[in-house]
Motif scaffolding. Structure first.
Motif, mmCIF file in Angstrom:
data_model
loop_
_atom_site.group_PDB
_atom_site.id
_atom_site.type_symbol
_atom_site.label_atom_id
_atom_site.label_comp_id
_atom_site.label_asym_id
_atom_site.label_seq_id
_atom_site.Cartn_x
_atom_site.Cartn_y
_atom_site.Cartn_z
ATOM 1 N N VAL A 178 0.815 -1.268 0.095
ATOM 2 C CA VAL A 178 -0.086 -0.059 0.072
ATOM 3 C C VAL A 178 0.740 1.072 -0.155
ATOM 4 C CG1 VAL A 178 -1.657 1.435 1.366
ATOM 5 C CG2 VAL A 178 -1.855 -1.180 1.190
ATOM 6 N N MET A 179 2.018 1.368 0.728
ATOM 7 C CA MET A 179 2.994 2.510 0.805
ATOM 8 C C MET A 179 3.382 2.664 -0.588
ATOM 9 S SD MET A 179 2.172 3.735 3.506
ATOM 10 C CE MET A 179 3.015 5.002 3.615
ATOM 11 N N ILE A 180 3.896 1.644 -1.209
ATOM 12 C CA ILE A 180 4.466 1.855 -2.381
ATOM 13 C C ILE A 180 3.471 2.193 -3.572
ATOM 14 C CG2 ILE A 180 5.329 0.277 -4.525
ATOM 15 C CD1 ILE A 180 6.634 -1.498 -2.454
ATOM 16 N N ILE A 181 2.185 1.728 -3.393
ATOM 17 C CA ILE A 181 1.141 2.293 -4.294
ATOM 18 C C ILE A 181 1.027 3.825 -4.201
ATOM 19 C CG2 ILE A 181 -1.438 2.020 -5.009
ATOM 20 C CD1 ILE A 181 -0.951 -0.919 -4.532
ATOM 21 N N TYR A 182 0.876 4.050 -2.593
ATOM 22 C CA TYR A 182 0.728 5.508 -2.403
ATOM 23 C C TYR A 182 1.798 6.373 -2.906
ATOM 24 C CZ TYR A 182 -0.002 9.530 0.588
ATOM 25 O OH TYR A 182 -0.271 10.748 1.254
ATOM 26 N N LYS A 240 -4.619 -4.637 -15.922
ATOM 27 C CA LYS A 240 -5.573 -3.974 -15.106
ATOM 28 C C LYS A 240 -4.628 -2.857 -14.364
ATOM 29 C CE LYS A 240 -9.428 -7.052 -14.108
ATOM 30 N NZ LYS A 240 -9.978 -7.656 -12.993
ATOM 31 N N ASN A 241 -4.860 -1.588 -14.454
ATOM 32 C CA ASN A 241 -4.450 -0.564 -13.700
ATOM 33 C C ASN A 241 -4.733 -0.406 -12.325
ATOM 34 O OD1 ASN A 241 -3.538 0.459 -16.329
ATOM 35 N ND2 ASN A 241 -5.099 2.005 -16.452
ATOM 36 N N ILE A 242 -3.753 -0.218 -11.529
ATOM 37 C CA ILE A 242 -4.100 -0.137 -9.978
ATOM 38 C C ILE A 242 -3.991 1.292 -9.498
ATOM 39 C CG2 ILE A 242 -3.082 -1.197 -7.945
ATOM 40 C CD1 ILE A 242 -1.956 -3.392 -9.163
ATOM 41 N N LYS A 243 -4.744 1.450 -8.612
ATOM 42 C CA LYS A 243 -4.486 2.691 -7.798
ATOM 43 C C LYS A 243 -5.234 2.642 -6.332
ATOM 44 C CE LYS A 243 -8.686 5.139 -9.791
ATOM 45 N NZ LYS A 243 -9.176 6.354 -10.207
ATOM 46 N N ILE A 279 0.213 2.578 -12.715
ATOM 47 C CA ILE A 279 0.662 1.187 -12.403
ATOM 48 C C ILE A 279 -0.263 0.541 -13.476
ATOM 49 C CG2 ILE A 279 0.510 -0.748 -10.808
ATOM 50 C CD1 ILE A 279 0.772 1.236 -8.401
ATOM 51 N N LYS A 280 0.661 0.310 -14.617
ATOM 52 C CA LYS A 280 -0.162 -0.418 -15.924
ATOM 53 C C LYS A 280 -0.729 -1.817 -15.359
ATOM 54 C CE LYS A 280 0.692 2.531 -19.118
ATOM 55 N NZ LYS A 280 -0.647 2.762 -19.901
ATOM 56 N N SER A 281 0.086 -2.697 -14.762
ATOM 57 C CA SER A 281 -0.384 -3.936 -14.434
ATOM 58 C C SER A 281 0.114 -4.567 -13.263
ATOM 59 C CB SER A 281 -0.259 -5.017 -15.461
ATOM 60 O OG SER A 281 1.179 -5.390 -15.545
ATOM 61 N N THR A 282 -0.493 -5.599 -12.372
ATOM 62 C CA THR A 282 0.100 -6.076 -11.393
ATOM 63 C C THR A 282 1.710 -6.674 -11.616
ATOM 64 O OG1 THR A 282 -2.126 -6.716 -10.667
ATOM 65 C CG2 THR A 282 -0.381 -7.727 -9.445
ATOM 66 N N ASP A 283 1.581 -7.355 -12.743
ATOM 67 C CA ASP A 283 2.918 -8.156 -12.998
ATOM 68 C C ASP A 283 3.947 -6.922 -13.173
ATOM 69 O OD1 ASP A 283 1.898 -10.711 -13.188
ATOM 70 O OD2 ASP A 283 1.424 -10.485 -15.169
ATOM 71 N N THR A 284 3.854 -6.003 -13.818
ATOM 72 C CA THR A 284 4.942 -4.878 -14.083
ATOM 73 C C THR A 284 5.335 -4.297 -12.556
ATOM 74 O OG1 THR A 284 3.330 -3.312 -14.848
ATOM 75 C CG2 THR A 284 4.832 -4.551 -16.355
ATOM 76 N N PHE A 285 4.146 -4.125 -11.788
ATOM 77 C CA PHE A 285 4.270 -3.493 -10.426
ATOM 78 C C PHE A 285 5.008 -4.422 -9.491
ATOM 79 C CE2 PHE A 285 2.569 -3.384 -6.095
ATOM 80 C CZ PHE A 285 3.229 -2.189 -5.805
#
Length: 105
Positions: free
Chosen positions: A31-35, A88-91, A44-50
Motif C-alpha cells: 500500500v505504501m508503494i502504491i501511495y 488492469k491499472n492499479i490505484k 501502475i499499468k499491471s500487477t505483473d509489472t508492478f
C-alpha cells in the motif's frame, strides 16, 4: 512531526480500514508503494509489472493474493486498461488516499 512518529500514528490507528492495511507487513509495504506511485502521479499499468519493478520480500503468489484481498476490501481499485484489455491499472481508493494523506503529510 518527523517520519517515525507519522508512521507510528498510522500503524497504531484505530480506523478499521487502516487496521486492515496494518495487520501485515507486506500489505503495508504494498500500500505504501502504491501511495508513493500516486504521489508521483505514476500509473501502475499491471500487477505483473508492478511486482517486477518493486522488490517486496514475499512469494509471488502471496503478493498477488494480497493485492486481490486489498481490492476486495476496497483499499485499491483495479480497472482494465483502455489500450490493453489484458492488463488492469492499479490505484488507491480515494478514501484510503485521504486517510494516508492525513497521517503522512
Amino acid at each position: 512531526m518527523n517520519l517515525y512518529s507519522k508512521l507510528l500514528n498510522l500503524i497504531t490507528s484505530k480506523d478499521p480500514l487502516l487496521k486492515k492495511i496494518n495487520d501485515d507487513k507486506i500489505k503495508l509495504e504494498i500500500v505504501m508503494i502504491i501511495y508513493d506511485y500516486n504521489i508521483k502521479n505514476k500509473l501502475i499499468k499491471s500487477t505483473d509489472t508492478f511486482l517486477d519493478q518493486n522488490k517486496i520480500n514475499a512469494s509471488r503468489s502471496k503478493k498477488i493474493s494480497i493485492i486481490q484481498n486489498l481490492e476486495k476490501a476496497g483499499i485499491i481499485i483495479r480497472h482494465k486498461d483502455k489500450k490493453d484489455n489484458r492488463s488492469k491499472n492499479i490505484k488507491l481508493s480515494e478514501n484510503i488516499k485521504q486517510k494516508l494523506k492525513t497521517y503522512l503529510e
